[in-house]
Design a protein around this motif. Structure first.
Motif, PDB file in Angstrom:
ATOM      1  N   ALA A 119       0.840  -1.197   0.000  1.00 49.74           N
ATOM      2  CA  ALA A 119       0.000   0.000   0.000  1.00 49.74           C
ATOM      3  C   ALA A 119       0.873   1.244   0.000  1.00 49.74           C
ATOM      4  O   ALA A 119       0.395   2.337  -0.288  1.00 49.74           O
ATOM      5  CB  ALA A 119      -0.900  -0.011   1.231  1.00 49.74           C
ATOM      6  N   ASN A 120       2.139   1.058   0.320  1.00 51.40           N
ATOM      7  CA  ASN A 120       3.059   2.192   0.423  1.00 51.40           C
ATOM      8  C   ASN A 120       3.646   2.521  -0.957  1.00 51.40           C
ATOM      9  O   ASN A 120       4.322   1.695  -1.565  1.00 51.40           O
ATOM     10  CB  ASN A 120       4.170   1.812   1.404  1.00 51.40           C
ATOM     11  CG  ASN A 120       5.063   2.976   1.731  1.00 51.40           C
ATOM     12  OD1 ASN A 120       5.378   3.790   0.870  1.00 51.40           O
ATOM     13  ND2 ASN A 120       5.448   3.058   2.990  1.00 51.40           N
ATOM     14  N   TRP A 121       3.393   3.746  -1.421  1.00 51.83           N
ATOM     15  CA  TRP A 121       3.791   4.135  -2.777  1.00 51.83           C
ATOM     16  C   TRP A 121       5.295   4.027  -2.975  1.00 51.83           C
ATOM     17  O   TRP A 121       5.770   3.547  -4.010  1.00 51.83           O
ATOM     18  CB  TRP A 121       3.333   5.573  -3.048  1.00 51.83           C
ATOM     19  CG  TRP A 121       3.746   6.097  -4.383  1.00 51.83           C
ATOM     20  CD1 TRP A 121       3.082   5.924  -5.558  1.00 51.83           C
ATOM     21  CD2 TRP A 121       4.911   6.858  -4.695  1.00 51.83           C
ATOM     22  NE1 TRP A 121       3.752   6.529  -6.576  1.00 51.83           N
ATOM     23  CE2 TRP A 121       4.883   7.119  -6.090  1.00 51.83           C
ATOM     24  CE3 TRP A 121       5.972   7.352  -3.939  1.00 51.83           C
ATOM     25  CZ2 TRP A 121       5.868   7.846  -6.731  1.00 51.83           C
ATOM     26  CZ3 TRP A 121       6.967   8.075  -4.587  1.00 51.83           C
ATOM     27  CH2 TRP A 121       6.911   8.314  -5.965  1.00 51.83           C
ATOM     28  N   LEU A 122       6.062   4.424  -1.948  1.00 56.98           N
ATOM     29  CA  LEU A 122       7.515   4.441  -2.086  1.00 56.98           C
ATOM     30  C   LEU A 122       8.045   3.020  -2.253  1.00 56.98           C
ATOM     31  O   LEU A 122       8.863   2.741  -3.136  1.00 56.98           O
ATOM     32  CB  LEU A 122       8.126   5.104  -0.849  1.00 56.98           C
ATOM     33  CG  LEU A 122       9.568   5.546  -0.982  1.00 56.98           C
ATOM     34  CD1 LEU A 122       9.711   6.555  -2.104  1.00 56.98           C
ATOM     35  CD2 LEU A 122      10.053   6.141   0.329  1.00 56.98           C
ATOM     36  N   VAL A 123       7.534   2.101  -1.423  1.00 64.45           N
ATOM     37  CA  VAL A 123       7.957   0.698  -1.489  1.00 64.45           C
ATOM     38  C   VAL A 123       7.632   0.116  -2.857  1.00 64.45           C
ATOM     39  O   VAL A 123       8.458  -0.523  -3.517  1.00 64.45           O
ATOM     40  CB  VAL A 123       7.255  -0.121  -0.383  1.00 64.45           C
ATOM     41  CG1 VAL A 123       7.554  -1.592  -0.537  1.00 64.45           C
ATOM     42  CG2 VAL A 123       7.663   0.378   0.983  1.00 64.45           C
ATOM     43  N   ILE A 126       9.954   1.617  -5.620  1.00 64.97           N
ATOM     44  CA  ILE A 126      11.325   1.098  -5.580  1.00 64.97           C
ATOM     45  C   ILE A 126      11.357  -0.316  -6.151  1.00 64.97           C
ATOM     46  O   ILE A 126      12.226  -0.662  -6.962  1.00 64.97           O
ATOM     47  CB  ILE A 126      11.859   1.109  -4.134  1.00 64.97           C
ATOM     48  CG1 ILE A 126      12.026   2.552  -3.658  1.00 64.97           C
ATOM     49  CG2 ILE A 126      13.185   0.379  -4.051  1.00 64.97           C
ATOM     50  CD1 ILE A 126      12.362   2.658  -2.211  1.00 64.97           C
TER      51      ILE A 126
END
Lengths: 315, 341
Positions: A119-123, A126
């Motif tokens: 759910a985390n955009w950064l994860v 990457i």
């Protein structure tokens, strides 16, 4: 249609050239003869050409002294040992990097595959950059990069880098009870990061193939997100994951032969040296072929057994 | 007829950046921590990377060798020929798709045939042009050439193998299956080794293939086995009714194959064939291990220049970027093709 032809059809005897069975047997014979002639011509050429350059066929050369050194071995080996011992060292070295590579690639692939669904955009981003970068460049180039631009560019053994209990220098990597040469470490890093990208996509596809309702049902039963993934979604995804995963495992095993490019003495590298010294192209190739086929078949066999054990049993 | 029940307007969607941040980066406390840690790490890597690119890296190794990396030692005064080749090559897919669009595929195929003859004439020379030996075709030029040539030539072989594996004649079926599985079980480097050292022994003594021809033969033999499996997938997914209908219409077996089965089966697997081309494109880098100076090989000879010893990172990153651009573009094309079907 004349009466004569009609009579022929009625009593069931069709002309030979219109019968399917005739053409099938003719095709069989034709195919057999064609293949036999092709093989015969190739074999004849081979024998003639070998005679021209004065090489006999046979595996007797395996017993003679190899005479080359092997930089990286866990078996006892000296240049005075025979070619068969050298090749055995190669097999063991291949198995070592394949075994560790499979474990590492699977771990990286599962992590990156789940990260792509985070759910985390950064994860998510990457993971996507990792997958799209490494799988769209050749593995060989990545191996060169890891070896020449990373591992050999580390500080020399006198002042090594220390990270999380690992000691890194241009001589190699040690830590956690493991000792790896620069060649081995580069090969392992390259193989597992490259294969990891393909495994990540397989894991992602597999998890997405499980109906959303399964996860939602588990959540509404009060199961926490991580156990939901691990106990409900993942076991079901595994059925879609395993067949393509097996393919990636086979690719990793075959790609380990790129070791020769960075000087890690795996089976192919040692076979290649053996060929350079003896000129026995046929025998060396036969050995390489059999060894890789046995490796491939054993990996397929193990995965098939596991695959059968997780299939749905319908009553 | 009753009116539909009055419904409230949908709730307004808050599209402010703060809300996006809350939803995508800080939706739970652990995601917040993860974002902060990863963000800090990425920032550091990014800054270090930029510093390296701007200050420490020496890009002269690329700028001075750019023509070498792209077309190798192809004579500079003949480079207009390569531009023409590029033009003809771009025309290939355009003409084939265009011909199909206008329901006149024949024109497209005639253009393709002429273009291929034109390309080989322009590259190799002769017939009025200065001949250029193939040992001078290096760099990206050779990579592209090896990948396209071995795909085009492997294709008919792959289709034949796929048909053979599906055949009702056991001998043919077994022979094709053995070939496909043997090749797929071996690493490409092994196949290329065989092509370099074993193939000359299997051919009559007076047939001399040069190093490049042997390598491309190896790529063809390798690629055909994989293409065969891809095409077989298409053959198997063809509904039986198609063949039965063709039989009812009285088409003979070869015509059924040529007019009904193959066009549909191959159209179905075009995205997979593009994928196959991508992996073959990456695999051509292995030719560098057999002393051929394609993109990876020429990079190694650039690195051997005394002025640029040790500039591994710059060179490998640059040619990695070239590979990446080609492969990423093609993978997007393949995805588009898949979506359209």
């Amino acid at each position: 249609m004349s009466d004569r032809v009609k009579a022929k059809r009625l009593d069931g005897s069709i002309p030979v050239w219109r019968s399917l069975r005739f053409w099938q047997s003719a095709g069989q014979v034709g195919a057999a003869v064609g293949i036999a002639i092709a093989l015969g011509v190739l074999g004849d050429n081979l024998l003639f050409n070998l005679e021209q350059i004065g090489i006999r066929l046979g595996f007797d050369f395996l017993g003679s002294q190899a005479g080359f050194t092997i930089s990286d071995t866990i078996l006892p080996y000296t240049p005075a040992d025979s070619y068969q011992i050298a090749l055995l060292v190669g097999v063991v070295n291949s198995l070592r990097v394949i075994g560790l590579g499979l474990i590492l690639a699977t771990a990286i692939g599962i992590t990156a595959g789940m990260a792509r669904l985070s759910a985390n955009w950064l994860v998510r981003t990457i993971a996507q950059i990792y997958v799209e970068t490494l799988r769209n460049t050749p593995l060989l180039l990545q191996l060169f990069f890891w070896y020449f631009a990373v591992f050999l560019a580390l500080p020399n053994a006198a002042s090594p880098l220390q990270i999380l209990g690992w000691t890194l220098s241009s001589r190699g990597v040690t830590g956690w009870g493991l000792q790896m040469s620069s060649e081995f470490a580069s090969l392992l890093a390259g193989l597992s990061l490259y294969t990891g990208t393909f495994i990540a996509e397989i894991i992602r596809g597999g998890i997405q193939s499980v109906p959303r309702g399964q996860g939602e049902a588990a959540r509404s039963l009060g199961i926490k997100p991580l156990p939901t993934l691990w106990l409900v979604v993942f076991p079901q995804a595994l059925r879609a994951i395993l067949p393509p995963l097996a393919n990636q495992y086979l690719n990793l095993a075959k790609n380990s032969s790129l070791a020769v490019a960075i000087g890690y003495p795996d089976l192919y590298a040692i076979s290649s040296t053996t060929f350079n010294q003896t000129g026995r192209a046929v025998e060396v190739m036969a050995i390489v072929m059999v060894a890789y086929l046995v490796m491939s078949l054993s990996i397929s066999l193990l995965i098939n057994i596991y695959n059968r054990s997780i299939q749905l049993v319908e009553r | 007829m009753k009116n539909p029940p009055a419904s409230a307007p949908p709730p307004a969607i808050d599209r402010s950046p703060v809300r996006w941040l809350r939803q995508n980066l800080f939706n739970t406390w652990y995601n917040g921590i993860l974002t902060l840690i990863l963000g800090g790490f990425i920032l550091q890597v990014f800054v270090a990377g930029l510093t390296w690119i701007a200050t420490k890296a020496r890009w002269a190794v690329i700028s001075e060798n750019l023509p070498l990396l792209l077309v190798g030692r192809y004579p500079a005064e003949q480079s207009w020929r390569l531009w023409l080749v590029l033009l003809l090559a771009i025309g290939l897919p355009v003409s084939i798709w265009g011909g199909k669009r206008r329901r006149s595929p024949g024109v497209g195929w005639i253009y393709a045939f002429c273009a291929m003859i034109g390309i080989s004439w322009l590259l190799g020379g002769g017939f009025g042009l200065v001949p250029v030996e193939n040992s001078l075709w290096n760099g990206l030029l050779l990579t592209l050439l090896a990948a396209s040539l071995s795909t085009v030539l492997a294709f008919p072989l792959g289709v034949l193998l796929a048909l053979g594996r599906q055949s009702s004649l056991p001998i043919l079926r077994i022979a094709c299956t053995i070939y496909i599985e043997l090749v797929r079980g071996l690493p490409l480097i092994g196949i290329l080794f065989m092509a370099q050292f074993l193939l000359p022994l299997l051919l009559p003594g007076d047939w001399r293939l040069d190093r490049l021809a042997r390598a491309i033969a190896g790529l063809i033999l390798f690629n055909a086995a994989y293409l065969a499996e891809t095409v077989r997938g298409g053959l198997q997914s063809l509904p039986r009714g198609q063949i039965e209908a063709a039989k009812v219409l009285g088409l003979s077996a070869p015509l059924r194959l040529w007019l009904i089965v193959l066009p549909q089966a191959i159209r179905m697997v075009i995205p997979a064939i593009v994928g196959q081309f991508i992996s073959l494109f990456k695999d051509t880098s292995l030719l560098a291990l057999f002393a051929l100076a394609e993109l990876t090989g020429i990079a190694r000879s650039v690195l051997a220049q005394p002025d640029f010893i040790g500039r591994y990172a710059e060179v490998y990153l640059f040619i990695g970027l070239i590979y990446w651009i080609v492969c990423f573009t093609l993978s997007q094309v393949s995805r588009q093709l898949e979506v359209r079907d």
